[in-house]
Design a protein around this motif. Structure first.
Motif, PDB file in Angstrom:
ATOM      1  N   VAL A  73      15.930   3.969   6.854  1.00 17.49           N
ATOM      2  CA  VAL A  73      16.045   5.391   6.477  1.00 17.49           C
ATOM      3  C   VAL A  73      15.500   5.598   5.065  1.00 17.49           C
ATOM      4  O   VAL A  73      14.785   6.561   4.785  1.00 17.49           O
ATOM      5  CB  VAL A  73      17.516   5.879   6.587  1.00 17.49           C
ATOM      6  CG1 VAL A  73      17.639   7.333   6.158  1.00 17.49           C
ATOM      7  CG2 VAL A  73      18.034   5.700   8.006  1.00 17.49           C
ATOM      8  N   VAL A  74      15.778   4.667   4.175  1.00 12.02           N
ATOM      9  CA  VAL A  74      15.304   4.797   2.778  1.00 12.02           C
ATOM     10  C   VAL A  74      13.778   4.623   2.699  1.00 12.02           C
ATOM     11  O   VAL A  74      13.140   5.146   1.783  1.00 12.02           O
ATOM     12  CB  VAL A  74      16.030   3.781   1.857  1.00 12.02           C
ATOM     13  CG1 VAL A  74      15.595   3.941   0.413  1.00 12.02           C
ATOM     14  CG2 VAL A  74      17.538   3.940   1.953  1.00 12.02           C
ATOM     15  N   GLY A  75      13.169   3.946   3.691  1.00 12.82           N
ATOM     16  CA  GLY A  75      11.698   3.885   3.692  1.00 12.82           C
ATOM     17  C   GLY A  75      11.085   2.545   4.022  1.00 12.82           C
ATOM     18  O   GLY A  75       9.864   2.461   4.200  1.00 12.82           O
ATOM     19  N   ALA A 124       0.856  -1.191   0.000  1.00 17.45           N
ATOM     20  CA  ALA A 124       0.000   0.000   0.000  1.00 17.45           C
ATOM     21  C   ALA A 124       0.890   1.238   0.000  1.00 17.45           C
ATOM     22  O   ALA A 124       0.948   1.980   0.985  1.00 17.45           O
ATOM     23  CB  ALA A 124      -0.909  -0.022   1.222  1.00 17.45           C
ATOM     24  N   SER A 125       1.614   1.468  -1.087  1.00 20.00           N
ATOM     25  CA  SER A 125       2.554   2.592  -1.129  1.00 20.00           C
ATOM     26  C   SER A 125       2.853   3.027  -2.554  1.00 20.00           C
ATOM     27  O   SER A 125       3.089   2.189  -3.425  1.00 20.00           O
ATOM     28  CB  SER A 125       3.873   2.186  -0.460  1.00 20.00           C
ATOM     29  OG  SER A 125       4.827   3.211  -0.614  1.00 20.00           O
ATOM     30  N   ALA A 126       2.888   4.353  -2.729  1.00 15.23           N
ATOM     31  CA  ALA A 126       3.254   4.916  -4.033  1.00 15.23           C
ATOM     32  C   ALA A 126       4.753   5.158  -4.112  1.00 15.23           C
ATOM     33  O   ALA A 126       5.254   5.626  -5.133  1.00 15.23           O
ATOM     34  CB  ALA A 126       2.510   6.232  -4.230  1.00 15.23           C
ATOM     35  N   VAL A 145      19.155   9.524   1.614  1.00 15.09           N
ATOM     36  CA  VAL A 145      20.449   8.917   1.931  1.00 15.09           C
ATOM     37  C   VAL A 145      20.924   8.030   0.779  1.00 15.09           C
ATOM     38  O   VAL A 145      22.128   7.805   0.604  1.00 15.09           O
ATOM     39  CB  VAL A 145      20.363   8.131   3.263  1.00 15.09           C
ATOM     40  CG1 VAL A 145      19.579   6.840   3.118  1.00 15.09           C
ATOM     41  CG2 VAL A 145      21.744   7.846   3.832  1.00 15.09           C
ATOM     42  N   GLN A 146      19.969   7.548  -0.025  1.00 18.35           N
ATOM     43  CA  GLN A 146      20.328   6.674  -1.159  1.00 18.35           C
ATOM     44  C   GLN A 146      20.732   7.484  -2.388  1.00 18.35           C
ATOM     45  O   GLN A 146      21.063   6.899  -3.421  1.00 18.35           O
ATOM     46  CB  GLN A 146      19.161   5.732  -1.504  1.00 18.35           C
ATOM     47  CG  GLN A 146      17.972   6.370  -2.190  1.00 18.35           C
ATOM     48  CD  GLN A 146      16.969   7.036  -1.226  1.00 18.35           C
ATOM     49  OE1 GLN A 146      17.313   7.414  -0.129  1.00 18.35           O
ATOM     50  NE2 GLN A 146      15.738   7.210  -1.678  1.00 18.35           N
ATOM     51  N   GLY A 147      20.708   8.822  -2.277  1.00 21.70           N
ATOM     52  CA  GLY A 147      21.046   9.674  -3.411  1.00 21.70           C
ATOM     53  C   GLY A 147      22.199  10.603  -3.081  1.00 21.70           C
ATOM     54  O   GLY A 147      23.100  10.268  -2.293  1.00 21.70           O
ATOM     55  N   GLY A 202       1.754  -1.558   4.737  1.00 21.37           N
ATOM     56  CA  GLY A 202       1.844  -0.095   4.638  1.00 21.37           C
ATOM     57  C   GLY A 202       3.027   0.374   5.461  1.00 21.37           C
ATOM     58  O   GLY A 202       3.418  -0.293   6.423  1.00 21.37           O
ATOM     59  N   ALA A 203       3.616   1.513   5.113  1.00 20.17           N
ATOM     60  CA  ALA A 203       4.765   2.024   5.874  1.00 20.17           C
ATOM     61  C   ALA A 203       4.738   3.546   5.887  1.00 20.17           C
ATOM     62  O   ALA A 203       4.124   4.177   5.016  1.00 20.17           O
ATOM     63  CB  ALA A 203       6.067   1.524   5.250  1.00 20.17           C
ATOM     64  N   ASP A 204       5.400   4.103   6.874  1.00 20.66           N
ATOM     65  CA  ASP A 204       5.544   5.560   6.917  1.00 20.66           C
ATOM     66  C   ASP A 204       6.897   5.917   7.512  1.00 20.66           C
ATOM     67  O   ASP A 204       7.383   5.226   8.408  1.00 20.66           O
ATOM     68  CB  ASP A 204       4.433   6.194   7.746  1.00 20.66           C
ATOM     69  CG  ASP A 204       4.371   7.692   7.478  1.00 20.66           C
ATOM     70  OD1 ASP A 204       3.893   8.083   6.402  1.00 20.66           O
ATOM     71  OD2 ASP A 204       4.851   8.481   8.324  1.00 20.66           O
TER      72      ASP A 204
END
Ligand SMILES: Cc1cn([C@H]2C[C@H](O)[C@@H](COP(=O)(O)OP(=O)(O)OP(=O)(O)O)O2)c(=O)[nH]c1=O
Length: 203
Positions: free
Chosen positions: A175-177, A10-12, A157-159, A73-75
């Motif tokens: 950290v990336v999500g 459940a994530s864009a 952090v990944q960029g 789902g994540a936030d």
């Protein structure tokens, strides 16, 4: 990964899809649009877990969900000096967030929620990230790169944002999500297979 999915994400967020693919999970994406306004006196830990839960439950209840599939789902939020930093609305907000993070250690909280019709489980990952001092030139160039937008705390952090990070203590994927250790544990509880469970990674 749309054929015979074992899970609904459940994530864009393209980062969350990428991280879930890293575990070799077969999933399909359905996106949940929820109100992200913090409640009065809500603590960051409560807020981030509530949002992860609401994202997952919104899709769990939607008519689009194939009945047997669990939903994840994540936030992600950044907490600096007790202040909650979400995604910057514009360049001014991004500049204010980056100047707050400069030469400081902040926390990145990511909550992951998995649910089905029988149960709901949440895990919280809490990581410390330290930034070097940022010059006005760093901040200007970084904002012009466009990378801060759509990212909690106005960096990735990944960029290119990695150039500001002197140290991390905790979960890099958090950290990336999507914290992958916690995610793999949750998926096991819901019998959602990763590539490890299938015995070999997808090609
Ligand atoms: C701190 C940090 C955050 N982020 C991203 C992860 C999340 O996508 C985003 C935080 O916003 P979220 O509201 O957690 O997620 P989202 O709006 O991108 O996606 P959705 O609600 O549909 O699941 O910030 C990075 O990509 N790198 C980083 O280093």
């Amino acid at each position: 990964m749309n054929t015979n999915p074992d899970l609904i994400l459940a994530s864009a967020s393209p980062r969350r899809s990428e991280l879930l693919r890293q575990l070799g999970v077969r999933f399909r994406v359905l996106t949940a649009d929820i109100d992200e306004t913090p409640e009065l006196n809500e603590k960051p830990e409560q807020y981030v877990q509530r949002l992860a839960r609401e994202k997952a439950q919104t899709i769990l209840r939607s008519a689009q969900r194939p009945a047997h599939l669990a939903v994840l789902g994540a936030d992600t939020i950044v907490v600096c000096d007790g202040q909650l930093l979400g995604k910057p609305a514009d360049a001014d907000q991004a500049a204010a967030m980056l100047s707050q993070l400069s030469a400081h250690t902040h926390r990145v909280l990511t909550a992951v929620c998995v649910c089905n019709d029988e149960k709901l489980q949440i895990r919280l990952s809490d990581t410390e990230v330290t930034f070097r001092a940022l010059s006005a030139h760093d901040t200007d160039c970084y904002i012009r790169s466009g990378e801060p937008f759509g990212k909690a705390g106005a960096y990735a952090v990944q960029g290119l944002g990695a150039a500001f990070v002197t140290g991390i203590s905790g979960s890099y994927s958090g950290v990336v999500g999507l914290p992958l250790f916690e995610t793999a544990q949750l998926l096991k509880e819901f019998d959602v297979p990763t590539a490890l469970d299938r015995g070999c990674p997808d090609e």
